[in-house]
Design a protein around this motif. Sequence first.
Motif, PDB file in Angstrom:
ATOM      1  N   ILE A   1      -4.571   4.873  -7.933  1.00 57.32           N
ATOM      2  CA  ILE A   1      -3.340   5.591  -7.609  1.00 57.32           C
ATOM      3  C   ILE A   1      -2.801   6.247  -8.884  1.00 57.32           C
ATOM      4  N   ASN A   2      -1.902   7.215  -8.688  1.00 55.08           N
ATOM      5  CA  ASN A   2      -1.364   7.919  -9.859  1.00 55.08           C
ATOM      6  C   ASN A   2      -0.107   7.227 -10.393  1.00 55.08           C
ATOM      7  N   LYS A   3       0.457   7.761 -11.457  1.00 56.04           N
ATOM      8  CA  LYS A   3       1.589   7.110 -12.110  1.00 56.04           C
ATOM      9  C   LYS A   3       2.811   7.049 -11.197  1.00 56.04           C
ATOM     10  N   GLU A   4       3.042   8.101 -10.425  1.00 56.11           N
ATOM     11  CA  GLU A   4       4.193   8.096  -9.519  1.00 56.11           C
ATOM     12  C   GLU A   4       4.076   6.956  -8.510  1.00 56.11           C
ATOM     13  N   GLN A   5       2.894   6.786  -7.947  1.00 53.31           N
ATOM     14  CA  GLN A   5       2.687   5.702  -6.996  1.00 53.31           C
ATOM     15  C   GLN A   5       2.762   4.340  -7.682  1.00 53.31           C
ATOM     16  N   ALA A   6       2.222   4.266  -8.895  1.00 54.76           N
ATOM     17  CA  ALA A   6       2.264   3.003  -9.635  1.00 54.76           C
ATOM     18  C   ALA A   6       3.699   2.605  -9.968  1.00 54.76           C
ATOM     19  N   ASP A   7       4.528   3.596 -10.296  1.00 53.40           N
ATOM     20  CA  ASP A   7       5.930   3.300 -10.624  1.00 53.40           C
ATOM     21  C   ASP A   7       6.652   2.711  -9.412  1.00 53.40           C
ATOM     22  N   GLN A   8       6.268   3.138  -8.227  1.00 50.27           N
ATOM     23  CA  GLN A   8       6.881   2.598  -7.015  1.00 50.27           C
ATOM     24  C   GLN A   8       6.485   1.148  -6.777  1.00 50.27           C
TER      25      GLN A   8
ATOM     26  N   THR B   1       0.850  -1.178   0.000  1.00 45.88           N
ATOM     27  CA  THR B   1       0.000   0.000   0.000  1.00 45.88           C
ATOM     28  C   THR B   1       0.888   1.231   0.000  1.00 45.88           C
ATOM     29  N   PRO B   2       0.608   2.225  -0.854  1.00 44.49           N
ATOM     30  CA  PRO B   2       1.425   3.442  -0.846  1.00 44.49           C
ATOM     31  C   PRO B   2       1.521   4.044   0.551  1.00 44.49           C
ATOM     32  N   ARG B   3       2.634   4.689   0.825  1.00 47.89           N
ATOM     33  CA  ARG B   3       2.834   5.282   2.148  1.00 47.89           C
ATOM     34  C   ARG B   3       1.684   6.210   2.504  1.00 47.89           C
TER      35      ARG B   3
ATOM     36  N   ALA C   1      -9.818  -3.970 -15.928  1.00 46.57           N
ATOM     37  CA  ALA C   1      -9.311  -3.487 -14.636  1.00 46.57           C
ATOM     38  C   ALA C   1      -7.875  -2.990 -14.754  1.00 46.57           C
ATOM     39  N   LEU C   2      -7.273  -3.157 -15.910  1.00 42.16           N
ATOM     40  CA  LEU C   2      -5.885  -2.761 -16.122  1.00 42.16           C
ATOM     41  C   LEU C   2      -5.831  -1.336 -16.670  1.00 42.16           C
ATOM     42  N   PRO C   3      -4.718  -0.604 -16.433  1.00 43.93           N
ATOM     43  CA  PRO C   3      -3.513  -1.005 -15.698  1.00 43.93           C
ATOM     44  C   PRO C   3      -3.772  -1.074 -14.199  1.00 43.93           C
ATOM     45  N   ALA C   4      -3.031  -1.952 -13.527  1.00 41.62           N
ATOM     46  CA  ALA C   4      -3.298  -2.165 -12.107  1.00 41.62           C
ATOM     47  C   ALA C   4      -2.054  -2.643 -11.375  1.00 41.62           C
ATOM     48  N   ARG C   5      -2.088  -2.463 -10.066  1.00 41.38           N
ATOM     49  CA  ARG C   5      -1.108  -3.019  -9.145  1.00 41.38           C
ATOM     50  C   ARG C   5      -1.899  -3.742  -8.045  1.00 41.38           C
ATOM     51  N   VAL C   6      -1.217  -4.499  -7.184  1.00 45.27           N
ATOM     52  CA  VAL C   6      -1.884  -5.140  -6.054  1.00 45.27           C
ATOM     53  C   VAL C   6      -1.263  -4.652  -4.756  1.00 45.27           C
TER      54      VAL C   6
END
Length: 441
Positions: free
Chosen positions: A56-63, A22-24, A93-98
Amino acid sequence: MSSDFQVSPLADVCLKIGSGATPRGGKEAYRGGDFALIRSQNVYNEGFTPGGLAFINKEQADQLSNVEVMPGDVLLNITGDSVARCCSVPDNALPARVNQHVSILRADEKHLHGDYLRYFLISRKSQNLLLALASGGATRNALTKGMLESFLIQLPPFSQQKAIAHILGTLDDKIELNRRTNETLEGIAKALFKSWFVDFDPVRAKVEGRPTGLPDEISELFPDSFEESELGGIPSGWSCSSVYDLADYVNGASHSSKTLNENRLGYPVIKINELKNGFTDQTKYWDADFKDKHLVVSGDILFSWSGNPDTSIGTFVWSKQDGLLNQHIFKVVPQNSKWRSFVLSVLRSNQGSFADIARDKQTTGLGHVTVKDLKEMMCPIASVNVMSSFSALTDDIFNRCQNLILQIDVLKDLRDALLPRLISGELRVPDVEKMLEEVGI
């Protein structure tokens, strides 16, 4: 198991096994954007559920680029009460992270078909094994990466895996088609209720000298003026009623002292889990005396009044075998049997209000809607002829919805019966294809 089926640990036939984060800042850090953050609440054995999907945004997704979800990935919940729930991720549902509660299982298509992997993991045998593994934790249910890597999967020849996935997928596609049809039908009924009893569109059209858009014989039933009431302006000649006075609200009872699980004797106890998922291995059974009023049969309207405001408070129409009412659920019996569709529409149209009421009383994750709340919630009551016309238009819709739900139950039972036999090799694909063709699927 068939002699030509190999057995392999998942680590040998998956390109990736891993969970995210989960993002900070926790959920407060969800900044919105083009990337979905898939959490355990989105993953069910019946399929991916978009409700409550975070973004989430691209910056968070890149992390979180190391847990990018790819087409065909299988997602598995690895912690908490939802542990072992599994689904394939849909392309929309893409693009996505978990996040950290969900693991990505990416099949190596040289050895393992992704859809077959998902069906293998949701089979009863696999679910029981995964739950047993997860329950070994010191504090809460959890599946570690090591557990998943060493988890054994039966591997028919790849062509057989693909055929098994196709057979089961055909049933799932028909289930999904029925669900979408159901949603469309319920949407029509909802829109009609809102137009007549919330927005008063036919009356407003008459007041403004416009056509109502309804057949003449129905349009003539609506007045051409408004009058004041405790709800504000309502059509002339209409009245007001509390939601409580529309029906008898029969509360269930606690059936905890003599509940059975393994033997499945007596009647299943209907709780929120049964309302949402049907009967499962976790369903409790009651084999002692009970009051007739607590018996629930197919077609009964049930209102879950206690639980998580966002996921447990809701109105359902029962479609399964007979069961017994839990103390957190009302059985709703309309005072006028001809008003069944109206009462159901009133309850469903106030879903948001019920959730807000429960949220205001929320303690330790739970909230509730009381009889007092139902008595204080008011709704307009039209003339007898308008009510009869609404019933005539919507009864058929809700009956069709009920029939679709019953079909879904039959299809799910068929799928669940075929799944272990196909995976074990007890039943071969050509035999199943012939059987499904004979029943018109």
